[in-house]
Motif scaffolding. Structure first.
Motif, PDB file in Angstrom:
ATOM      1  N   HIS A 258     140.969  -4.811 169.912  1.00 50.39           N
ATOM      2  CA  HIS A 258     141.740  -6.042 170.061  1.00 50.39           C
ATOM      3  C   HIS A 258     143.172  -5.816 169.603  1.00 50.39           C
ATOM      4  O   HIS A 258     143.437  -5.077 168.646  1.00 50.39           O
ATOM      5  CB  HIS A 258     141.115  -7.160 169.235  1.00 50.39           C
ATOM      6  CG  HIS A 258     141.930  -8.425 169.221  1.00 50.39           C
ATOM      7  ND1 HIS A 258     141.865  -9.346 170.235  1.00 50.39           N
ATOM      8  CD2 HIS A 258     142.847  -8.890 168.326  1.00 50.39           C
ATOM      9  CE1 HIS A 258     142.689 -10.344 169.961  1.00 50.39           C
ATOM     10  NE2 HIS A 258     143.310 -10.084 168.820  1.00 50.39           N
ATOM     11  N   LEU A 259     144.116  -6.457 170.299  1.00 46.06           N
ATOM     12  CA  LEU A 259     145.519  -6.428 169.884  1.00 46.06           C
ATOM     13  C   LEU A 259     146.012  -7.859 169.732  1.00 46.06           C
ATOM     14  O   LEU A 259     145.824  -8.693 170.621  1.00 46.06           O
ATOM     15  CB  LEU A 259     146.387  -5.703 170.926  1.00 46.06           C
ATOM     16  CG  LEU A 259     146.139  -4.216 171.150  1.00 46.06           C
ATOM     17  CD1 LEU A 259     147.078  -3.682 172.231  1.00 46.06           C
ATOM     18  CD2 LEU A 259     146.299  -3.430 169.864  1.00 46.06           C
ATOM     19  N   ASP A 260     146.640  -8.148 168.592  1.00 46.06           N
ATOM     20  CA  ASP A 260     147.285  -9.440 168.396  1.00 46.06           C
ATOM     21  C   ASP A 260     148.654  -9.429 169.056  1.00 46.06           C
ATOM     22  O   ASP A 260     149.227  -8.370 169.338  1.00 46.06           O
ATOM     23  CB  ASP A 260     147.438  -9.724 166.908  1.00 46.06           C
ATOM     24  CG  ASP A 260     146.105  -9.950 166.206  1.00 46.06           C
ATOM     25  OD1 ASP A 260     145.217 -10.576 166.826  1.00 46.06           O
ATOM     26  OD2 ASP A 260     145.950  -9.499 165.058  1.00 46.06           O
ATOM     27  N   ILE A 261     149.204 -10.612 169.263  1.00 44.42           N
ATOM     28  CA  ILE A 261     150.538 -10.715 169.834  1.00 44.42           C
ATOM     29  C   ILE A 261     151.540 -10.059 168.883  1.00 44.42           C
ATOM     30  O   ILE A 261     151.532 -10.328 167.683  1.00 44.42           O
ATOM     31  CB  ILE A 261     150.912 -12.181 170.079  1.00 44.42           C
ATOM     32  CG1 ILE A 261     149.998 -12.786 171.156  1.00 44.42           C
ATOM     33  CG2 ILE A 261     152.384 -12.331 170.496  1.00 44.42           C
ATOM     34  CD1 ILE A 261     150.152 -14.278 171.342  1.00 44.42           C
ATOM     35  N   GLY A 262     152.358  -9.172 169.427  1.00 43.62           N
ATOM     36  CA  GLY A 262     153.332  -8.454 168.625  1.00 43.62           C
ATOM     37  C   GLY A 262     152.837  -7.145 168.048  1.00 43.62           C
ATOM     38  O   GLY A 262     153.619  -6.372 167.491  1.00 43.62           O
TER      39      GLY A 262
END
Length: 267
Positions: A258-262
Motif C-alpha cells: 500500500h502507498l499513502d498519498i505523498g
C-alpha cells in the motif's frame, strides 16, 4: 476420546506451524525477487527511479534528474497538481475522464509551462490544443514507443474498460515506464511481449470488480504491486480489497504494498 483430541490438536498445530513457515519462506522469496528486479532496473537505467503516489490515479516518476507525471485528476486537493508537476518535464494522460485529467485546474498549469511536453489520447490532446494552442502535446496510440531524456515509454491498450453497454467507450492508453512500472489507466489490459516488474493496479472503479482486479494481478505477474484508482472508496473498503489482493497476489509471486498519498518508493 481426550487422547485422540490431543493427538488431533497436536497434528493440526504442527501442520499450522508448517503452513506458516512455508508462507514466511514464500514472502521472503517474493521480497528477494522484487529486490533483484529493482537492482536490474537500476543497472539498466544507470540510477534508481522513484515513484511518488498522489491522489487516486496520479503518480510521479523521477529518474536521472528527469520527471514525468501521469493522470492528475479532479479528486486531488487544491495545490496538489502544481506540487506534482513542479520540475517535471513530461505529462502523460491515460484517458479523458476528469478523475484522470482535471482540465479545469491542469490547463492553466499547462499554459504557465510552455516547455512541458504532453502525451495523451487524441480526444484529450485536442482539448489541450484548443485551450492552450502553444502547448507541446502529442496524440498517442497503443503499441507506440516514446524515447525521451530519462525515459523509454511503451504504450498499451487502446480503450477504456466497459462501464455499461449504454455508455460509449473512449480511448485509454496504458504506459510502461523504462520497462519497470506499468500504469494501465482505466483498463486491465496486460502488456504484451514484456513483463513489468512493478504494476499499479486499479483497486476500485465503477467498471471493475475484485475478481477482475485479482485476475489482472495474476496475469501481469509483477513482482511488486501498488494501488491506484482508490479515490472512490473509504479506508475500510480499501483494506478489504487490498487484503484480498495481498493474499492472492502472494500465491502467484506478487508482493502488494500500500502507498499513502505523498509516499515515495524506489523502483
Amino acid at each position: 476420546m481426550n487422547l485422540t483430541r490431543r493427538k488431533l490438536n497436536g497434528s493440526l498445530g504442527r501442520a499450522g506451524g508448517e503452513v506458516t513457515l512455508r508462507r514466511q519462506k514464500c514472502r521472503s522469496l517474493v521480497d528477494i525477487r522484487a529486490r533483484l528486479y529493482t537492482l536490474c532496473a537500476r543497472d539498466r537505467y544507470d540510477g534508481y527511479m522513484k515513484l511518488t503516489k498522489y491522489t487516486h490515479s496520479c503518480v510521479r516518476v523521477d529518474n536521472e534528474g528527469h520527471a514525468l507525471v501521469i493522470d492528475p485528476g479532479n479528486f486531488a486537493p487544491e495545490g496538489e497538481h502544481a506540487a506534482a508537476l513542479e520540475g517535471a518535464e513530461y505529462l502523460l494522460i491515460t484517458h479523458a475522464h476528469p478523475d484522470h485529467f482535471d482540465a479545469e485546474r491542469v490547463l492553466p498549469l499547462i499554459a504557465q509551462r510552455p516547455e512541458l511536453r504532453i502525451w495523451a489520447p487524441g480526444a484529450v490532446a485536442q482539448v489541450i490544443t484548443d485551450a492552450v494552442p502553444e502547448a507541446q502535446v502529442t496524440a498517442v496510440e497503443a503499441d507506440s514507443v516514446l524515447n525521451i531524456p530519462g525515459f523509454e515509454i511503451k504504450t498499451f491498450g487502446g480503450q477504456h474498460a466497459l462501464i455499461h453497454p449504454l455508455i460509449p467507450m473512449l480511448a485509454n492508453i496504458g504506459y510502461l515506464i523504462n520497462g519497470t512500472v506499468y500504469h494501465p489507466g482505466d483498463s486491465l489490459v496486460v502488456p504484451h511481449g514484456v513483463k513489468a516488474p512493478v504494476v499499479l493496479v486499479p483497486i476500485h472503479a465503477p467498471w471493475g470488480k475484485i475478481q477482475e482486479v485479482i485476475d489482472f494481478v495474476i496475469a501481469v505477474g509483477a513482482e511488486r504491486v501498488h494501488p491506484i484508482h482508490n479515490g472512490m472508496i473509504n479506508e475500510r473498503g480499501t483494506a478489504i480489497i487490498e487484503n484480498l489482493v495481498t493474499l492472492f497476489g502472494a500465491k502467484y509471486g506478487s508482493a502488494f504494498e500500500h502507498l499513502d498519498i505523498g509516499q515515495s518508493v524506489e523502483l
